[in-house]
Design a protein around this motif. Structure first.
Motif, PDB file in Angstrom:
ATOM      1  N   LEU A 158       0.827  -1.203   0.000  1.00 20.79           N
ATOM      2  CA  LEU A 158       0.000   0.000   0.000  1.00 20.79           C
ATOM      3  C   LEU A 158       0.863   1.255   0.000  1.00 20.79           C
ATOM      4  CD1 LEU A 158      -2.816  -1.049   2.509  1.00 20.79           C
ATOM      5  CD2 LEU A 158      -2.951  -0.920   0.015  1.00 20.79           C
ATOM      6  N   VAL A 159       1.952   1.235   0.768  1.00 19.60           N
ATOM      7  CA  VAL A 159       2.863   2.386   0.804  1.00 19.60           C
ATOM      8  C   VAL A 159       3.562   2.540  -0.540  1.00 19.60           C
ATOM      9  CG1 VAL A 159       4.937   3.340   1.877  1.00 19.60           C
ATOM     10  CG2 VAL A 159       3.197   2.238   3.303  1.00 19.60           C
ATOM     11  N   VAL A 160       4.060   1.419  -1.076  1.00 16.33           N
ATOM     12  CA  VAL A 160       4.745   1.461  -2.374  1.00 16.33           C
ATOM     13  C   VAL A 160       3.781   1.957  -3.453  1.00 16.33           C
ATOM     14  CG1 VAL A 160       5.844   0.075  -4.175  1.00 16.33           C
ATOM     15  CG2 VAL A 160       6.386  -0.332  -1.760  1.00 16.33           C
ATOM     16  N   ARG A 161       2.540   1.492  -3.391  1.00 15.11           N
ATOM     17  CA  ARG A 161       1.546   1.931  -4.365  1.00 15.11           C
ATOM     18  C   ARG A 161       1.307   3.428  -4.270  1.00 15.11           C
ATOM     19  NH1 ARG A 161      -4.778  -0.108  -5.045  1.00 15.11           N
ATOM     20  NH2 ARG A 161      -5.445   1.677  -6.294  1.00 15.11           N
ATOM     21  N   ILE A 174       2.035   8.575  -7.136  1.00 17.51           N
ATOM     22  CA  ILE A 174       2.389   9.994  -7.125  1.00 17.51           C
ATOM     23  C   ILE A 174       3.560  10.290  -8.057  1.00 17.51           C
ATOM     24  CG2 ILE A 174       3.332  11.867  -5.709  1.00 17.51           C
ATOM     25  CD1 ILE A 174       1.724  10.803  -3.371  1.00 17.51           C
ATOM     26  N   TYR A 175       4.622   9.495  -7.942  1.00 20.09           N
ATOM     27  CA  TYR A 175       5.870   9.832  -8.626  1.00 20.09           C
ATOM     28  C   TYR A 175       6.075   9.111  -9.957  1.00 20.09           C
ATOM     29  CZ  TYR A 175       7.054  12.065  -4.226  1.00 20.09           C
ATOM     30  OH  TYR A 175       7.043  12.878  -3.115  1.00 20.09           O
ATOM     31  N   PHE A 201      -0.908  -2.838 -13.704  1.00 17.19           N
ATOM     32  CA  PHE A 201      -0.142  -3.264 -14.880  1.00 17.19           C
ATOM     33  C   PHE A 201       1.304  -3.572 -14.493  1.00 17.19           C
ATOM     34  CE2 PHE A 201       3.027  -1.712 -17.937  1.00 17.19           C
ATOM     35  CZ  PHE A 201       2.860  -2.648 -18.951  1.00 17.19           C
ATOM     36  N   THR A 202       1.904  -2.687 -13.724  1.00 19.82           N
ATOM     37  CA  THR A 202       3.303  -2.870 -13.334  1.00 19.82           C
ATOM     38  C   THR A 202       3.478  -4.142 -12.511  1.00 19.82           C
ATOM     39  OG1 THR A 202       3.636  -0.471 -13.324  1.00 19.82           O
ATOM     40  CG2 THR A 202       5.258  -1.806 -12.150  1.00 19.82           C
ATOM     41  N   PHE A 203       2.580  -4.348 -11.532  1.00 15.35           N
ATOM     42  CA  PHE A 203       2.721  -5.539 -10.696  1.00 15.35           C
ATOM     43  C   PHE A 203       2.504  -6.810 -11.502  1.00 15.35           C
ATOM     44  CE2 PHE A 203       1.044  -9.034  -8.239  1.00 15.35           C
ATOM     45  CZ  PHE A 203       1.997  -9.160  -7.247  1.00 15.35           C
ATOM     46  N   LEU A 249       0.448 -13.267  -2.434  1.00 15.69           N
ATOM     47  CA  LEU A 249      -0.578 -13.209  -1.392  1.00 15.69           C
ATOM     48  C   LEU A 249      -0.619 -11.824  -0.749  1.00 15.69           C
ATOM     49  CD1 LEU A 249      -2.774 -14.631   0.137  1.00 15.69           C
ATOM     50  CD2 LEU A 249      -1.056 -15.596   1.685  1.00 15.69           C
ATOM     51  N   GLY A 250       0.541 -11.225  -0.492  1.00 17.06           N
ATOM     52  CA  GLY A 250       0.578  -9.878   0.060  1.00 17.06           C
ATOM     53  C   GLY A 250      -0.091  -8.878  -0.865  1.00 17.06           C
ATOM     54  N   PHE A 251       0.116  -9.031  -2.173  1.00 16.35           N
ATOM     55  CA  PHE A 251      -0.510  -8.124  -3.137  1.00 16.35           C
ATOM     56  C   PHE A 251      -2.032  -8.258  -3.111  1.00 16.35           C
ATOM     57  CE2 PHE A 251      -2.148  -7.318  -7.438  1.00 16.35           C
ATOM     58  CZ  PHE A 251      -1.788  -5.987  -7.573  1.00 16.35           C
ATOM     59  N   TYR A 252      -2.547  -9.493  -3.068  1.00 18.55           N
ATOM     60  CA  TYR A 252      -4.004  -9.674  -3.051  1.00 18.55           C
ATOM     61  C   TYR A 252      -4.618  -9.184  -1.742  1.00 18.55           C
ATOM     62  CZ  TYR A 252      -4.367 -11.943  -7.550  1.00 18.55           C
ATOM     63  OH  TYR A 252      -4.360 -12.179  -8.902  1.00 18.55           O
ATOM     64  N   TRP A 253      -3.900  -9.303  -0.637  1.00 18.01           N
ATOM     65  CA  TRP A 253      -4.371  -8.693   0.602  1.00 18.01           C
ATOM     66  C   TRP A 253      -4.480  -7.180   0.432  1.00 18.01           C
ATOM     67  CZ3 TRP A 253      -7.035 -10.672   4.247  1.00 18.01           C
ATOM     68  CH2 TRP A 253      -6.798 -11.953   4.752  1.00 18.01           C
ATOM     69  N   SER A 254      -3.480  -6.566  -0.213  1.00 20.63           N
ATOM     70  CA  SER A 254      -3.504  -5.110  -0.410  1.00 20.63           C
ATOM     71  C   SER A 254      -4.672  -4.694  -1.291  1.00 20.63           C
ATOM     72  CB  SER A 254      -2.171  -4.630  -1.001  1.00 20.63           C
ATOM     73  OG  SER A 254      -2.037  -4.998  -2.360  1.00 20.63           O
ATOM     74  N   LEU A 255      -4.996  -5.510  -2.322  1.00 16.32           N
ATOM     75  CA  LEU A 255      -6.159  -5.208  -3.164  1.00 16.32           C
ATOM     76  C   LEU A 255      -7.445  -5.269  -2.344  1.00 16.32           C
ATOM     77  CD1 LEU A 255      -5.509  -7.119  -6.527  1.00 16.32           C
ATOM     78  CD2 LEU A 255      -5.151  -4.705  -6.019  1.00 16.32           C
ATOM     79  N   LEU A 256      -7.540  -6.261  -1.464  1.00 22.05           N
ATOM     80  CA  LEU A 256      -8.739  -6.397  -0.635  1.00 22.05           C
ATOM     81  C   LEU A 256      -8.863  -5.235   0.336  1.00 22.05           C
ATOM     82  CD1 LEU A 256     -11.147  -8.277  -0.095  1.00 22.05           C
ATOM     83  CD2 LEU A 256      -9.776  -9.398   1.666  1.00 22.05           C
ATOM     84  N   PHE A 257      -7.742  -4.791   0.916  1.00 28.24           N
ATOM     85  CA  PHE A 257      -7.763  -3.665   1.850  1.00 28.24           C
ATOM     86  C   PHE A 257      -8.161  -2.361   1.152  1.00 28.24           C
ATOM     87  CE2 PHE A 257      -4.249  -5.912   4.517  1.00 28.24           C
ATOM     88  CZ  PHE A 257      -5.216  -6.746   5.058  1.00 28.24           C
TER      89      PHE A 257
END
Length: 376
Positions: A50-53, A58-59, A140-142, A187-195
């Protein structure tokens, strides 16, 4: 009672084939096995995503949006009206005719002005094209990086070329470091999508997206705990293979590069149909449903894993129906203006404010953003 429930949940009779216990999957003799405790890292990893996203949008995504010429239409703001605002927030964004008449009396606006106020107010809440572009750019990047990493992890593995190798020595299959990180990152990425799902752009398939994310998280977690890692990596790479085409098609569409977006969408549709409607059910699901019975009797984990895979497959069929519908309209030339968008979006058409023309008639423009999603 809690201890009994815990013991029953982790009973080897539920998760593992007959004559196999958790003791058989303890690390020894240089062999390392997946453990349920490994999954704890995916929650903090999701917040890292989430932080990286946030930083990426932004940048990286925002400058890219400007570079590609993503422009939002000017939206007229609704006039200040506490009465209408209260109704909008607490009752309905689409008032009925009787509500319009009552609100007209309460706000001292004409019925026509009340209609226009709600139209403008709804437009204010609609996500901007730049927001949609940033979301698509991040995914797309992920997905592109994940697909390349997945191929790199699997290309030299025997089960990538021979599906019978998926079950050789199962479940006593040692875990590789590359498999560990592939699983944890996915799995961490899909958790972030759910959050983030409540804050991202909402589409008509919002409920299906929730089901997809939850089913994916359960599948990845279960396959890890029960050591279905080999087939799990195959399922993940199949899902990632089409998703980055989808997200890039969205990006070009939001930027107004319609021809490029259409061409990429056609590629996406072909890859989606081949991987999720042909390869997944006729190769992977066949592999998980038929091949295991050659080496052990069915057990709860076997049925559970296959049922969850079929839940995903039903979602794929639903999305394939939407994709083919759009492809048919595209090939027959029935899509007008920018009526195409990302195939996994089904946004309600954008509503332009109605302005009277010189002869007193009303023009009502609509910019459509239709489509479907995912996958993964």
């Amino acid at each position: 009672m809690l201890q009994m429930a815990y013991d029953y949940f982790w009973s080897h009779r539920l998760w593992l084939p007959k004559n196999v216990t958790w003791a058989d999957l303890e690390d020894k003799d240089g062999r390392v096995y997946a453990k349920a405790s490994d999954l704890y890292i995916t929650i903090p990893l999701a917040f890292v995503f989430l932080v990286v996203r946030y930083v990426f949008e932004i940048y990286v995504a925002t400058p890219m949006a400007r570079l590609m010429g993503v422009k939002d239409k000017v939206k007229l703001r609704a006039a200040h009206s506490p009465t209408l605002e209260t109704f909008y927030a607490s009752s309905s964004k689409h008032p009925k005719q009787s509500d319009l008449e009552n609100l007209s009396k309460a706000s001292k606006f004409t019925v026509r002005q009340v209609e226009r106020w709600f139209r403008r107010r709804r437009n204010q809440d609609r996500p901007s094209l730049e927001k949609k572009f940033r979301e698509a750019c991040w995914r797309f990047t992920f997905y592109l990086v994940a697909f390349i990493a997945g191929i790199a992890v699997l290309a030299d593995k025997p089960w990538f070329h021979d599906l019978h190798e998926v079950w050789r020595d199962f479940p006593r299959q040692t875990m590789l470091p590359s498999q560990y990180w592939y699983y944890m990152i996915e799995l961490g990425f899909y958790w972030s999508l759910l959050f983030r799902v409540a804050f991202d752009v909402k589409r008509k398939d919002f409920k299906e997206q929730i089901i997809h994310h939850v089913a994916t998280i359960i599948l990845i977690s279960f396959s890890w705990c029960a050591n279905y890692i080999r087939v799990g990596t195959l399922v993940m790479v199949i899902h990632d293979s089409s998703d980055f085409f989808l997200e890039s098609a969205k990006m070009f569409n939001y930027a107004g590069w319609i021809d490029a977006g259409n061409n990429i969408f056609v590629v996406f549709a072909l890859v989606f149909i081949i991987t999720r409607i042909i390869i997944l059910p006729f190769w992977i699901l066949h592999c998980t449903w038929v091949y295991p019975l050659e080496i052990y009797a069915p057990f709860f984990g076997y049925y559970f894993f296959n049922v969850m895979l079929w839940v995903l497959q039903c979602l794929h069929i639903f999305w394939a129906y939407l994709i083919l519908g759009m492809a048919h309209k595209f090939l027959t030339g029935k899509l007008e203006e920018d009526a195409r968008s990302d195939p996994d979006e089904t946004d309600i058409p954008d509503e332009e404010d109605e302005e009277p023309s010189k002869n007193g008639s009303v023009s009502n423009g609509h910019s459509l953003h239709n489509g479907h999603h995912k996958a993964d």
